[in-house]
Design an enzyme around this catalytic site. Structure first.
Site, PDB file in Angstrom:
ATOM      1  N   ASP A   1      26.434   5.822  -0.028  1.00 40.95           N
ATOM      2  CA  ASP A   1      25.076   5.393   0.263  1.00 40.95           C
ATOM      3  C   ASP A   1      25.072   3.905   0.586  1.00 40.95           C
ATOM      4  OD1 ASP A   1      23.539   7.665   0.139  1.00 40.95           O
ATOM      5  OD2 ASP A   1      23.348   7.591  -2.032  1.00 40.95           O
TER       6      ASP A   1
ATOM      7  N   GLU B   1      12.461  -9.999  -2.157  1.00 39.31           N
ATOM      8  CA  GLU B   1      12.386 -10.654  -0.859  1.00 39.31           C
ATOM      9  C   GLU B   1      11.626 -11.978  -0.962  1.00 39.31           C
ATOM     10  OE1 GLU B   1      11.597  -7.579  -1.505  1.00 39.31           O
ATOM     11  OE2 GLU B   1      12.572  -6.200  -0.100  1.00 39.31           O
TER      12      GLU B   1
ATOM     13  N   PHE C   1      -0.261  -8.737  -0.473  1.00 41.55           N
ATOM     14  CA  PHE C   1       0.152  -7.815   0.592  1.00 41.55           C
ATOM     15  C   PHE C   1      -0.499  -6.461   0.361  1.00 41.55           C
ATOM     16  CE2 PHE C   1       2.823  -4.382   2.119  1.00 41.55           C
ATOM     17  CZ  PHE C   1       3.108  -4.779   3.424  1.00 41.55           C
ATOM     18  N   THR C   2      -0.962  -5.837   1.431  1.00 39.38           N
ATOM     19  CA  THR C   2      -1.475  -4.468   1.372  1.00 39.38           C
ATOM     20  C   THR C   2      -0.893  -3.677   2.531  1.00 39.38           C
ATOM     21  OG1 THR C   2      -3.419  -4.858   2.762  1.00 39.38           O
ATOM     22  CG2 THR C   2      -3.657  -5.291   0.389  1.00 39.38           C
TER      23      THR C   2
ATOM     24  N   GLN D   1      -2.499  -1.895   4.486  1.00 43.51           N
ATOM     25  CA  GLN D   1      -3.406  -1.957   5.629  1.00 43.51           C
ATOM     26  C   GLN D   1      -3.193  -3.230   6.441  1.00 43.51           C
ATOM     27  OE1 GLN D   1      -4.476  -1.174   2.463  1.00 43.51           O
ATOM     28  NE2 GLN D   1      -4.484   1.029   2.923  1.00 43.51           N
ATOM     29  N   THR D   2      -3.117  -4.373   5.755  1.00 43.73           N
ATOM     30  CA  THR D   2      -2.979  -5.647   6.477  1.00 43.73           C
ATOM     31  C   THR D   2      -1.530  -5.932   6.856  1.00 43.73           C
ATOM     32  OG1 THR D   2      -2.682  -6.917   4.419  1.00 43.73           O
ATOM     33  CG2 THR D   2      -4.949  -6.579   5.206  1.00 43.73           C
TER      34      THR D   2
ATOM     35  N   MET E   1       0.496  -7.930   5.545  1.00 45.35           N
ATOM     36  CA  MET E   1       0.828  -9.350   5.432  1.00 45.35           C
ATOM     37  C   MET E   1       0.237  -9.897   4.147  1.00 45.35           C
ATOM     38  SD  MET E   1      -1.651 -11.071   8.319  1.00 45.35           S
ATOM     39  CE  MET E   1      -3.426 -10.811   8.295  1.00 45.35           C
TER      40      MET E   1
ATOM     41  N   LYS F   1       2.004 -14.544   6.204  1.00 48.35           N
ATOM     42  CA  LYS F   1       3.401 -14.123   6.395  1.00 48.35           C
ATOM     43  C   LYS F   1       3.437 -12.604   6.334  1.00 48.35           C
ATOM     44  CE  LYS F   1       5.747 -13.506   2.816  1.00 48.35           C
ATOM     45  NZ  LYS F   1       6.287 -13.751   1.468  1.00 48.35           N
TER      46      LYS F   1
ATOM     47  N   ASP G   1      22.450  10.628  -7.215  1.00 43.31           N
ATOM     48  CA  ASP G   1      21.762  10.583  -8.509  1.00 43.31           C
ATOM     49  C   ASP G   1      20.492  11.425  -8.554  1.00 43.31           C
ATOM     50  OD1 ASP G   1      20.135   9.122  -6.869  1.00 43.31           O
ATOM     51  OD2 ASP G   1      20.151   7.291  -8.070  1.00 43.31           O
TER      52      ASP G   1
END
Length: 667
Positions: A284, A325, A355-356, A358-359, A361, A374, A502
């Site tokens: 993997d 990240e 962050f969502t 939908q957006t 960003m 961002k 797993d």
């Protein structure tokens, strides 16, 4: 070794010895020699008999020492297997307290913080931190939760926090710990097909020599060189493959024990052996070849924006982002541009935009009216347009280049108070390949093993990571059906396949693979389907498993070569000693110039016993393995163990003869 001596003596039981045809013949020969020595006693006869019994005992000692190495871990596991009271659920609210031994398949039990999990099962409700150190040796707790691939729990481990409901999946006496105890002690080890085949070969050679020895006495009488039973048995024992016959079982047990030392439990010796013959490795991508979390690798400014400005905006927009990240963006801004690491609490009157889906960003609205965003390129560029800005072609070109390389582009934009929004640049996120993976795959290639990366990524991303990691091939956008099809295709070509998994969706592929390594953190179905379980749940360990399997096969082959070469050399000690008095020409075969026929025979018998003891450490440790071609390994094997097997008896028997010839009564 001394602690294993009682077990070695108990194995002298003929019913136990019968499992090893070669050593059973030696024991029978020792019995006949004992009877002969008692009826016609003498220093020579009694000494030979003593060393014949020692030969059998040393063979048993090799197996006993190999089994004894697992007893320490078995003792630890037995301590983990305590008699526990289980809270068996009667309905959604009520439960009854029963001994863990009364639990049956399908029972549900509730376990709270501080309690021991009473049996193997799957978490069907809740999430908890679990101490599995009794099983894995790792002190750090692990998370077990319902509804995922980390739902499996093991009886004897302890819940450290929260409350979970466990559905029992093992009967009493058949738990994971029970199976581990039996396997590490060697009690349930079954001989592998190759081991059985080698046993048949050794038994055949033994029968041939037995028949030759049986016909030798009439010939000896006819030729005037009649030989006593003790001498005939000594001849037989020295010429049959006693060395490998004595060590064969120990080599197999030690191979499984080396896996246990790496916290891998092999459900059968056949799995370890198959690992040594693997041609194809399925790995993997996430967590095995790569670190599993995308990390910021580069800030790419656009439209004349300088690097520090882009890094500052990227850092500000990531202060409230606790994902790996987001943390990596903050770290990159500090290491590349020397920006002091800040926290979200330092920004007074700042509003963070989460962050969502939908957006697509996130960002921050700072005191003074400055806004920073961002996120995904399309979403951020739309935000720029909606706020009076004009996206440039440069951003699109950079985004395409990052995507083509297998990375993930994040666009950063800002809107100063009272001004149109503008793009500042692109953050290049990449799934980082683990250090040293390319070198390890190169080793696999030298071993003749083909590596295939399995990933759910699109083919473009998969190709880029495969090239960076150095794997031979990849399977992108892989589904469970795709994995099965790939395994079957490889096997149809006569290749052996190994893979890790797993989850429940990995179970069919694990069952189909020749070596299926299930993660201990995974589901019960995955562990049942595989023929190995990695207690550390480290997918990269598949590479070590293959190396241990190859070491097992090489050790067995090397010691077989050494044993057969030994037998050839011993001809030059035994045959001249028996018949040189009748056939003068046989003196030319006495290249060692041994003192007397009796000292020559006794020296050969003693050497035959001592070489078993000398080789026990090598059988347990295994022959050193270095990745190379089959032809190179064969040359090395013949040069070291073939030539060495011929030279060692000449030197050893000659030295023993110098000592034995001084013993009174050995004429």
């Amino acid at each position: 070794m001394l602690t294993s001596l009682p077990d070695a003596l108990r194995k002298l039981d003929p019913r136990v010895m019968l499992r090893n045809p070669v050593m059973f013949v030696v024991e029978v020969g020792a019995v006949f020699s004992t009877v002969s020595a008692v009826t016609d006693p003498g220093v020579f006869a009694l000494t030979v008999v003593a060393w014949l019994w020692l030969t059998v005992a040393f063979a048993n000692l090799a197996e006993a020492v190999a089994e004894g190495r697992g007893k320490a871990q078995a003792a630890t596991l037995r301590r983990a297997k305590t008699e526990t009271t289980a809270h068996r659920l009667l309905d959604a609210e009520q439960h009854e307290d029963v001994p863990a031994t009364q639990l049956r398949l399908g029972d549900r039990v509730v376990v709270t913080a501080g309690e021991v999990i009473p049996g193997d099962g799957d978490v069907v409700e809740g999430i908890a931190s679990v101490d599995e150190s009794a099983i894995t040796g790792e002190s750090a707790p692990v998370i077990r939760e319902s509804g995922g691939d980390r739902s499996s729990v093991t009886g004897g481990t302890r819940v450290l926090s929260d409350r979970i409901v466990v559905q029992i999946t093992a009967r009493p006496g058949e738990s994971f710990i029970d199976r581990m105890i039996a396997l590490v002690e060697g009690a349930s080890r079954q001989k592998t097909p190759n081991e059985i085949a080698l046993n048949i070969l050794l038994a055949s050679l033994t029968i041939v020599f037995l028949a030759a020895t049986a016909t030798l006495q009439p010939f000896a009488v006819y030729s005037g060189a009649e030989q006593p039973v003790v001498v005939l048995v000594a001849l037989l024992v020295c010429l049959i493959p006693t060395t490998i016959g004595a060590l064969l079982s120990a080599i197999g047990i030690a191979g499984m024990d080396r896996l246990v030392q790496h916290n891998v439990l092999a459900m059968s010796g056949r799995a370890v052996e198959a690992a040594g013959d693997v041609n194809t490795l399925l790995l993997d991508k996430t967590g095995t070849i790569t670190l599993g979390n995308r990390q910021a690798a580069e800030f790419i400014p656009v439209d004349g924006v300088n690097g520090p400005l882009l890094a500052d905006a990227a850092q500000l927009s990531s202060l409230a982002d606790e994902t790996p990240e987001g943390r990596s963006i903050v770290v990159l801004a500090k290491t590349e541009h020397g920006l002091r690491e800040r926290s979200a609490g330092e920004l007074t009157r700042a509003t963070f935009v989460p962050f969502t889906a939908q957006t697509r960003m996130s960002g921050v609205d700072l005191d003074g009216g400055r806004q920073i965003r961002k996120g995904a390129a399309a979403a951020v560029m739309k935000w720029v347009r909606d706020n009076g800005g004009h996206p440039t072609a440069e951003v699109g070109a950079i985004v395409d280049a990052v995507s083509t390389s297998g990375g993930t582009p994040l666009v950063v934009a800002e809107r100063p108070q009272g001004q149109p929004a503008r793009a500042l640049g692109v953050i290049h996120l990449k799934d980082v390949v683990k250090e040293g993976m390319r070198e390890r795959f190169e080793e696999m290639r030298r071993m003749g093993i083909r590596t295939v990366m399995i990933t759910g990524d699109n083919p473009l991303t998969a190709r880029a990571i495969a090239q960076e990691a150095g794997v031979d091939d990849f399977l992108a956008e892989a589904t469970p059906e795709d994995k099965m099809a790939l395994i079957k295709k490889e096997q149809e070509g006569g290749r052996l396949v190994a893979m890790t998994g797993d989850g429940t969706n990995d179970a069919p592929a694990l069952a189909q693979a020749d070596v299926g390594v299930a993660m201990n953190s995974g589901t019960s179905s995955a562990k049942e389907a595989g023929n190995m379980v990695d207690l550390d749940s480290n997918p990269t360990k598949l590479i070590e498993i293959v190396e241990i399997g190859k070491q097992l096969l090489i050790t067995r082959g090397s010691l077989t070569t050494f044993s057969i070469a030994n037998d050839v050399a011993k001809y030059f000690a035994i045959i001249p000693a028996m018949f040189a008095g009748v056939y003068g020409g046989l003196d030319k075969l006495d290249v060692m110039h041994l003192a007397t026929p009796e000292s020559a025979i006794l020296s050969a018998v003693i050497f035959n016993a001592l070489i078993i003891i000398a080789l026990i450490p090598l059988a347990l440790r295994g022959v050193r393995y270095t990745p190379s071609s089959a032809a190179a390994m064969l040359r090395r094997n013949l040069a070291l163990y073939g030539v060495g097997g011929i030279v060692a008896p000449f030197v050893g028997i000659k030295l023993l003869d110098l000592l034995v010839s001084r013993i009174p009564g050995i004429s």
